[in-house]
Design a protein around this motif. Structure first.
Motif, PDB file in Angstrom:
ATOM      1  N   LYS A   1      63.777 -33.457  73.126  1.00  0.00           N
ATOM      2  CA  LYS A   1      63.199 -33.203  71.809  1.00  0.00           C
ATOM      3  C   LYS A   1      63.480 -31.765  71.419  1.00  0.00           C
ATOM      4  O   LYS A   1      63.135 -30.842  72.150  1.00  0.00           O
ATOM      5  CB  LYS A   1      61.685 -33.443  71.850  1.00  0.00           C
ATOM      6  CG  LYS A   1      61.329 -34.905  72.069  1.00  0.00           C
ATOM      7  CD  LYS A   1      59.837 -35.078  72.059  1.00  0.00           C
ATOM      8  CE  LYS A   1      59.463 -36.545  72.270  1.00  0.00           C
ATOM      9  NZ  LYS A   1      58.009 -36.756  72.282  1.00  0.00           N
TER      10      LYS A   1
ATOM     11  N   ALA B   1      63.449 -28.011  69.982  1.00  0.00           N
ATOM     12  CA  ALA B   1      62.386 -27.041  69.745  1.00  0.00           C
ATOM     13  C   ALA B   1      62.173 -26.854  68.254  1.00  0.00           C
ATOM     14  O   ALA B   1      63.080 -27.043  67.456  1.00  0.00           O
ATOM     15  CB  ALA B   1      62.760 -25.708  70.391  1.00  0.00           C
ATOM     16  N   LYS B   2      60.966 -26.460  67.870  1.00  0.00           N
ATOM     17  CA  LYS B   2      60.669 -26.292  66.448  1.00  0.00           C
ATOM     18  C   LYS B   2      61.197 -24.967  65.913  1.00  0.00           C
ATOM     19  O   LYS B   2      61.512 -24.855  64.743  1.00  0.00           O
ATOM     20  CB  LYS B   2      59.153 -26.387  66.243  1.00  0.00           C
ATOM     21  CG  LYS B   2      58.611 -27.783  66.527  1.00  0.00           C
ATOM     22  CD  LYS B   2      57.123 -27.835  66.266  1.00  0.00           C
ATOM     23  CE  LYS B   2      56.575 -29.235  66.522  1.00  0.00           C
ATOM     24  NZ  LYS B   2      55.126 -29.296  66.304  1.00  0.00           N
TER      25      LYS B   2
ATOM     26  N   ASP C   1      49.712 -26.714  80.503  1.00  0.00           N
ATOM     27  CA  ASP C   1      49.842 -27.066  79.094  1.00  0.00           C
ATOM     28  C   ASP C   1      50.965 -26.185  78.568  1.00  0.00           C
ATOM     29  O   ASP C   1      50.760 -25.004  78.280  1.00  0.00           O
ATOM     30  CB  ASP C   1      48.537 -26.789  78.347  1.00  0.00           C
ATOM     31  CG  ASP C   1      48.594 -27.187  76.872  1.00  0.00           C
ATOM     32  OD1 ASP C   1      49.705 -27.178  76.296  1.00  0.00           O
ATOM     33  OD2 ASP C   1      47.536 -27.483  76.304  1.00  0.00           O
ATOM     34  N   GLU C   2      52.148 -26.759  78.477  1.00  0.00           N
ATOM     35  CA  GLU C   2      53.322 -25.977  78.105  1.00  0.00           C
ATOM     36  C   GLU C   2      53.198 -25.371  76.714  1.00  0.00           C
ATOM     37  O   GLU C   2      53.563 -24.221  76.498  1.00  0.00           O
ATOM     38  CB  GLU C   2      54.569 -26.861  78.168  1.00  0.00           C
ATOM     39  CG  GLU C   2      55.836 -26.153  77.758  1.00  0.00           C
ATOM     40  CD  GLU C   2      56.990 -27.117  77.591  1.00  0.00           C
ATOM     41  OE1 GLU C   2      57.919 -26.782  76.838  1.00  0.00           O
ATOM     42  OE2 GLU C   2      56.950 -28.211  78.188  1.00  0.00           O
ATOM     43  N   GLN C   3      52.682 -26.131  75.774  1.00  0.00           N
ATOM     44  CA  GLN C   3      52.607 -25.665  74.402  1.00  0.00           C
ATOM     45  C   GLN C   3      51.713 -24.436  74.265  1.00  0.00           C
ATOM     46  O   GLN C   3      52.005 -23.519  73.494  1.00  0.00           O
ATOM     47  CB  GLN C   3      52.103 -26.785  73.479  1.00  0.00           C
ATOM     48  CG  GLN C   3      53.009 -28.009  73.449  1.00  0.00           C
ATOM     49  CD  GLN C   3      54.409 -27.665  72.981  1.00  0.00           C
ATOM     50  OE1 GLN C   3      54.584 -26.876  72.068  1.00  0.00           O
ATOM     51  NE2 GLN C   3      55.410 -28.256  73.621  1.00  0.00           N
ATOM     52  N   ARG C   4      50.627 -24.396  75.006  1.00  0.00           N
ATOM     53  CA  ARG C   4      49.692 -23.269  74.917  1.00  0.00           C
ATOM     54  C   ARG C   4      49.920 -22.229  76.010  1.00  0.00           C
ATOM     55  O   ARG C   4      49.229 -21.225  76.060  1.00  0.00           O
ATOM     56  CB  ARG C   4      48.249 -23.779  74.995  1.00  0.00           C
ATOM     57  CG  ARG C   4      47.825 -24.664  73.836  1.00  0.00           C
ATOM     58  CD  ARG C   4      46.325 -24.925  73.864  1.00  0.00           C
ATOM     59  NE  ARG C   4      45.895 -25.625  75.068  1.00  0.00           N
ATOM     60  CZ  ARG C   4      44.904 -25.242  75.851  1.00  0.00           C
ATOM     61  NH1 ARG C   4      44.231 -24.126  75.578  1.00  0.00           N
ATOM     62  NH2 ARG C   4      44.569 -25.945  76.922  1.00  0.00           N
ATOM     63  N   SER C   5      50.878 -22.485  76.906  1.00  0.00           N
ATOM     64  CA  SER C   5      51.151 -21.584  78.039  1.00  0.00           C
ATOM     65  C   SER C   5      49.886 -21.336  78.856  1.00  0.00           C
ATOM     66  O   SER C   5      49.503 -20.200  79.156  1.00  0.00           O
ATOM     67  CB  SER C   5      51.734 -20.252  77.548  1.00  0.00           C
ATOM     68  OG  SER C   5      53.000 -20.443  76.970  1.00  0.00           O
TER      69      SER C   5
ATOM     70  N   ARG D   1      59.744 -20.825  79.062  1.00  0.00           N
ATOM     71  CA  ARG D   1      59.098 -22.138  79.074  1.00  0.00           C
ATOM     72  C   ARG D   1      58.301 -22.321  80.366  1.00  0.00           C
ATOM     73  O   ARG D   1      58.805 -22.077  81.465  1.00  0.00           O
ATOM     74  CB  ARG D   1      60.175 -23.208  78.962  1.00  0.00           C
ATOM     75  CG  ARG D   1      59.650 -24.615  79.016  1.00  0.00           C
ATOM     76  CD  ARG D   1      60.787 -25.596  78.825  1.00  0.00           C
ATOM     77  NE  ARG D   1      60.258 -26.941  78.768  1.00  0.00           N
ATOM     78  CZ  ARG D   1      60.799 -27.918  78.067  1.00  0.00           C
ATOM     79  NH1 ARG D   1      61.881 -27.675  77.366  1.00  0.00           N
ATOM     80  NH2 ARG D   1      60.273 -29.116  78.062  1.00  0.00           N
TER      81      ARG D   1
ATOM     82  N   SER E   1      56.305 -24.637  83.212  1.00  0.00           N
ATOM     83  CA  SER E   1      56.406 -25.995  83.739  1.00  0.00           C
ATOM     84  C   SER E   1      55.745 -26.093  85.106  1.00  0.00           C
ATOM     85  O   SER E   1      55.430 -25.083  85.738  1.00  0.00           O
ATOM     86  CB  SER E   1      57.877 -26.433  83.835  1.00  0.00           C
ATOM     87  OG  SER E   1      58.585 -25.620  84.756  1.00  0.00           O
TER      88      SER E   1
ATOM     89  N   SER F   1      67.692 -27.804  76.521  1.00  0.00           N
ATOM     90  CA  SER F   1      67.201 -27.743  75.141  1.00  0.00           C
ATOM     91  C   SER F   1      68.261 -27.162  74.215  1.00  0.00           C
ATOM     92  O   SER F   1      68.369 -27.566  73.053  1.00  0.00           O
ATOM     93  CB  SER F   1      65.907 -26.923  75.060  1.00  0.00           C
ATOM     94  OG  SER F   1      66.152 -25.550  75.251  1.00  0.00           O
TER      95      SER F   1
END
Length: 422
Positions: free
Chosen positions: A7, A9-10, A182-186, A215, A217, A407
């Protein structure tokens, strides 16, 4: 190598300051979706050919794109530094010789790992080559994240300097930790062996100015991906990570499976003896309490000390057929077999790859492990499909960095929007 699906990245960060927004490729007058997809198609095709180094003509034939379209796309990728032109050769007897293309060795990602008793970093170029590797013993259990991150930052600076000395521009980094994240929030949600719960990190600070950031993980998941991409792992397997804790990563159809809550593969906390000792997770009788690194050292009578020294003492004892050491490893293999038998029945897995200290101890661990599997799950797992990782202690670094590389390969359009790297 087959990087599979990803997916995009934004957004990416601008090292000159402030975020660079992703251009809406569907808007009138903007770069179209077709070119966006084709950039990914061409870069992915180059990545999958490995050492073959395809020419533009070969890429056109393989992708179905026109030679003119491929030439235009390749020009952008070469200019960005993601792709390098190498050599001259002929596709046939006629026509001008073509230049081969490969993922650039002058662009790289830094893989980083925090574990209970060590820190490690590695520079991985876009082709998946580990160009620099450094690991230091560090008793991190109970230390606050700020202290550990400061120590890791010094190692990351060392890796950046090594990359610069070889002319490698760092695009970003991957940080693996032994716990749920939580990868999005680190945020590290739970890392029992570090005594961390809901601890926010700032991974980006480790590589200030890197356009892709850092990133976060899980260590075992990263190691499983490292095995898949760089270790020759099959399309479907369970990776077992042996460190102070015991972790697992589930690969299905060449994709990492983490489950709805992201915690799939927690092999170390499968209960293998209901009346066993207490575990760091709060339970009792978990596999980790019998087959974790510290558990084996203690059972084998290896005195406290530096990790490398203890590992050498254990191997020496095994080579000398010391009965206490052999029993400790046999027991670890037996309990590991119980956990794998349950996992094989539950997930219908057909292959297992052992990493970390399980790979190091494979020669002595395997007999008891196979006997346990045959007792608890006869005929379910072919012994030929129980293999040892060939990546030694670099699998986690390769997997952490590989996720960032992947990515870029899947979404080069977004990367092209970031400021050029020198």
């Amino acid at each position: 190598m087959d990087y599979g699906q990803w997916k995009p990245a934004k957004s990416f960060s601008n090292p000159q300051g402030g975020p660079i927004p992703v251009i809406d490729a569907t808007a009138p007058g903007r770069v179209g979706d077709v070119r966006r997809r084709n950039l990914s198609l061409v870069l992915d095709s180059i990545a999958k050919t490995g050492d073959a180094k395809p020419s533009r003509a070969q890429l056109a034939a393989g992708t179905g794109l026109t030679k003119a379209a491929v030439s235009s796309l390749v020009a952008d990728l070469v200019e960005s530094g993601l792709v390098a032109e190498v050599g001259l050769y002929r596709d046939g007897e006629r026509g001008r010789p073509g230049q081969g293309l490969e993922l650039s060795s002058r662009r790289g990602v830094i893989g980083m790992e925090i574990n209970v008793d060590y820190l490690a970093v590695g520079v991985v170029d876009l082709g998946g080559n580990l160009r620099f590797h450094s690991s230091v013993e560090s008793p991190n259990r109970g230390l606050g994240p700020a202290t550990v991150m400061e120590r890791l930052g010094a190692l990351a600076a060392e890796a950046k300097a090594a990359a610069a000395a070889e002319g490698i521009a760092i695009l970003g980094g991957g940080l693996a930790v032994p716990g749920l994240v939580d990868e999005q929030r680190s945020v590290v949600l739970s890392a029992p062996n570090l005594h961390w719960e809901n601890e926010p990190l700032n991974p980006r600070a480790l590589l200030e100015g890197a356009p892709l950031g850092v990133r976060l993980s899980n260590e075992a998941n990263s190691a499983a991906l490292g095995e898949l991409w760089y270790g020759g792992g099959p399309a479907d397997f369970l990776y077992v990570s042996g460190e102070v804790g015991v972790g697992g990563g589930v690969i299905i159809a060449s994709e990492l499976y983490t489950g709805p809550g992201g915690s799939a593969g927690e092999l170390g906390h499968i209960v293998v003896n209901p009346v066993g000792p207490s575990c760091s997770c709060g339970g009792a009788g978990c596999l980790e309490t019998f087959a974790g690194q510290e558990a084996i050292f203690e059972a084998a009578g290896i005195p406290p000390g530096a990790l490398e020294e203890r590992a050498e003492l254990l191997l020496a004892a095994l080579r000398q057929r010391d009965p206490q050491a052999r029993k400790a490893v046999d027991d670890a293999g037996r309990y590991l077999g119980v956990a794998l038998a349950s996992s094989a029945r539950l997930m219908d897995i057909e292959a297992v790859v052992l990493g970390g200290h399980f790979a190091t101890l494979g020669e002595w661990l395997r007999p008891a492990l196979l006997a346990s599997l045959e007792r608890h799950a006869p005929g379910l797992l072919d012994p030929r499909n129980l293999t040892l990782s060939s990546l030694e202690h670099s699998g986690t670094l390769l997997g952490a960095a590989g996720q960032v590389i992947r990515s870029v390969i899947e979404s080069p359009f977004e990367f092209l929007l970031a400021a050029k790297l020198a």
